[in-house]
Design a protein around this motif. Structure first.
Motif, short mmCIF file in Angstrom:
data_model
loop_
_atom_site.label_atom_id
_atom_site.label_comp_id
_atom_site.label_asym_id
_atom_site.label_seq_id
_atom_site.Cartn_x
_atom_site.Cartn_y
_atom_site.Cartn_z
N ARG A 45 0.84 -1.20 0.00
CA ARG A 45 0.00 0.00 0.00
C ARG A 45 0.87 1.24 0.00
NH1 ARG A 45 -4.21 0.29 4.52
NH2 ARG A 45 -4.82 2.00 3.19
N MET A 46 0.33 2.32 -0.58
CA MET A 46 1.03 3.59 -0.49
C MET A 46 1.00 4.05 0.96
SD MET A 46 0.47 7.13 -2.58
CE MET A 46 1.29 6.50 -4.03
N THR A 47 2.15 4.55 1.44
CA THR A 47 2.22 5.09 2.79
C THR A 47 2.60 6.56 2.68
OG1 THR A 47 3.08 4.70 5.02
CG2 THR A 47 4.64 4.40 3.23
N TRP A 48 1.88 7.41 3.41
CA TRP A 48 2.09 8.85 3.34
C TRP A 48 2.87 9.34 4.55
CZ3 TRP A 48 0.75 11.94 -0.73
CH2 TRP A 48 -0.03 11.35 -1.72
N ILE A 49 3.92 10.11 4.29
CA ILE A 49 4.72 10.71 5.35
C ILE A 49 4.55 12.23 5.28
CG2 ILE A 49 6.34 8.79 5.52
CD1 ILE A 49 8.33 10.39 3.82
N LYS A 50 4.57 12.85 6.45
CA LYS A 50 4.29 14.28 6.55
C LYS A 50 5.32 14.93 7.47
CE LYS A 50 -0.46 12.77 6.26
NZ LYS A 50 -0.08 11.45 5.83
N VAL A 98 2.66 10.18 -13.13
CA VAL A 98 2.39 9.74 -11.76
C VAL A 98 2.51 8.24 -11.64
CG1 VAL A 98 0.62 9.59 -9.96
CG2 VAL A 98 0.99 11.74 -11.15
N ARG A 99 1.94 7.50 -12.58
CA ARG A 99 1.99 6.04 -12.50
C ARG A 99 3.41 5.50 -12.62
NH1 ARG A 99 -3.01 6.54 -15.06
NH2 ARG A 99 -2.15 6.47 -17.14
N GLY A 100 4.30 6.21 -13.27
CA GLY A 100 5.66 5.73 -13.48
C GLY A 100 6.62 6.05 -12.35
N LYS A 101 6.19 6.78 -11.35
CA LYS A 101 7.07 7.20 -10.26
C LYS A 101 6.68 6.50 -8.95
CE LYS A 101 9.29 10.67 -12.34
NZ LYS A 101 10.67 11.08 -12.21
N PRO A 102 7.68 6.15 -8.11
CA PRO A 102 7.38 5.48 -6.84
C PRO A 102 6.97 6.45 -5.72
CG PRO A 102 9.73 5.65 -7.11
CD PRO A 102 9.11 6.20 -8.39
N PRO A 119 -2.57 30.23 4.63
CA PRO A 119 -2.40 30.62 3.23
C PRO A 119 -1.19 29.99 2.53
CG PRO A 119 -1.73 32.41 4.67
CD PRO A 119 -2.30 31.32 5.55
N HIS A 120 -0.45 29.15 3.22
CA HIS A 120 0.69 28.48 2.59
C HIS A 120 0.47 26.97 2.64
CE1 HIS A 120 1.69 29.43 6.80
NE2 HIS A 120 2.22 28.22 6.84
N ARG A 121 1.29 26.25 1.90
CA ARG A 121 1.11 24.81 1.71
C ARG A 121 2.12 24.00 2.51
NH1 ARG A 121 -3.57 23.57 -1.33
NH2 ARG A 121 -4.19 25.58 -2.13
N SER A 122 1.70 22.75 2.77
CA SER A 122 2.52 21.77 3.47
C SER A 122 2.63 20.54 2.56
CB SER A 122 1.85 21.40 4.79
OG SER A 122 2.65 20.49 5.49
N ILE A 123 3.80 19.95 2.52
CA ILE A 123 4.03 18.81 1.63
C ILE A 123 3.59 17.49 2.28
CG2 ILE A 123 6.41 18.32 2.36
CD1 ILE A 123 7.05 17.94 -0.67
N GLN A 124 2.94 16.66 1.48
CA GLN A 124 2.61 15.29 1.86
C GLN A 124 3.31 14.41 0.83
OE1 GLN A 124 0.91 16.00 4.57
NE2 GLN A 124 0.54 18.02 3.71
N ILE A 125 3.95 13.35 1.27
CA ILE A 125 4.76 12.51 0.39
C ILE A 125 4.25 11.08 0.46
CG2 ILE A 125 7.10 11.73 -0.14
CD1 ILE A 125 7.96 14.34 1.52
N GLY A 126 3.74 10.58 -0.66
CA GLY A 126 3.22 9.23 -0.75
C GLY A 126 4.27 8.29 -1.32
N LEU A 127 4.59 7.25 -0.58
CA LEU A 127 5.60 6.27 -1.01
C LEU A 127 4.92 4.99 -1.45
CD1 LEU A 127 7.97 6.70 2.08
CD2 LEU A 127 8.06 7.96 -0.10
N SER A 128 5.35 4.48 -2.60
CA SER A 128 4.83 3.20 -3.08
C SER A 128 5.98 2.40 -3.69
CB SER A 128 3.71 3.41 -4.11
OG SER A 128 4.23 4.04 -5.27
N GLY A 129 5.75 1.10 -3.87
CA GLY A 129 6.73 0.24 -4.53
C GLY A 129 8.12 0.34 -3.92
N GLU A 130 9.10 0.64 -4.78
CA GLU A 130 10.50 0.73 -4.35
C GLU A 130 10.69 1.74 -3.22
OE1 GLU A 130 14.89 1.93 -6.17
OE2 GLU A 130 13.13 2.06 -7.48
N ALA A 131 9.94 2.82 -3.24
CA ALA A 131 10.10 3.85 -2.21
C ALA A 131 9.70 3.32 -0.83
CB ALA A 131 9.29 5.09 -2.57
N VAL A 132 8.63 2.52 -0.75
CA VAL A 132 8.22 1.94 0.54
C VAL A 132 9.30 1.00 1.04
CG1 VAL A 132 6.55 0.48 1.73
CG2 VAL A 132 5.76 2.17 0.09
#
Length: 186
Positions: A45-50, A98-102, A119-132
């Motif tokens: 499963r994709m796992t999201w890190i913040k 998107v589909r080609g990246k982990p 008013p500003h953004r925060s990054i969320q990083i989803g890891l899948s496949g090799e990245a997990v």
């Protein structure tokens, strides 16, 4: 303070950056004990890190949402974090890129202590496949259950007390121009 629209803010050292995840006790407790993610954590499963503590508090409701009763602070190597960003695609691009990246990156509105959007953004990083696999087997240097701290912040907020001393000391994370361009940081 004038915060750039897309900026990574995090707790970090020369070697590591802290990211947050929230899990059910069945995943969190064994992960802390083993100092790595073990079953029933699912690598498929994709796992999201913040990196943003307050965005994690918004996501997990200060550890009150079902399946998110334990908040983990996960220290990962800065080299691993750089690899994740270098191998990322922005979620809004869609399609083959998107589909080609982990790794998938999305920038969501940062939140204040009461979950209001800023008013500003925060990054969320989803890891899948090799990245997990890299995350679980190579990048993690420590996993801490910070649920007591999370509950202390939440209790202080409900009591209308100052919580400044309870929050992690996040600061702008240094990104080189190449990585900033990949993730479209400001």
């Amino acid at each position: 303070m004038n915060v750039p629209y897309r900026q990574i803010r995090a707790v970090y050292t020369e070697e590591t950056i802290t990211v947050y995840q929230a899990y059910d006790p069945a995943i969190a407790v064994p992960a802390v004990a083993a100092q790595r993610f073990v079953a029933p954590f699912k690598r498929e499963r994709m796992t999201w890190i913040k990196p943003s503590f307050l965005w994690m508090m918004y996501r997990c409701g200060y550890a009150t949402k079902p399946g998110q009763a334990h908040v983990l602070a996960v220290d990962i190597s800065r080299d691993g974090f750089a690899w994740a960003l270098a191998n990322a695609s922005l979620s809004h691009h869609g399609g083959e890129e998107v589909r080609g990246k982990p790794v998938r990156v999305q920038w969501d509105p940062e939140r204040d202590l009461h979950h209001n959007p800023l008013p500003h953004r925060s990054i969320q990083i989803g890891l899948s496949g090799e990245a997990v696999t890299r995350y679980a087997d190579e990048w993690i240097t420590a996993i801490r259950d910070i649920t007591p701290q999370v509950k202390a912040v939440h209790a202080a907020l409900r009591a209308k007390r100052d919580v400044a001393g309870l929050l992690p000391a996040e600061r702008p994370y240094p990104l080189g121009a190449e990585l900033a361009a990949v993730v479209q940081a400001s």
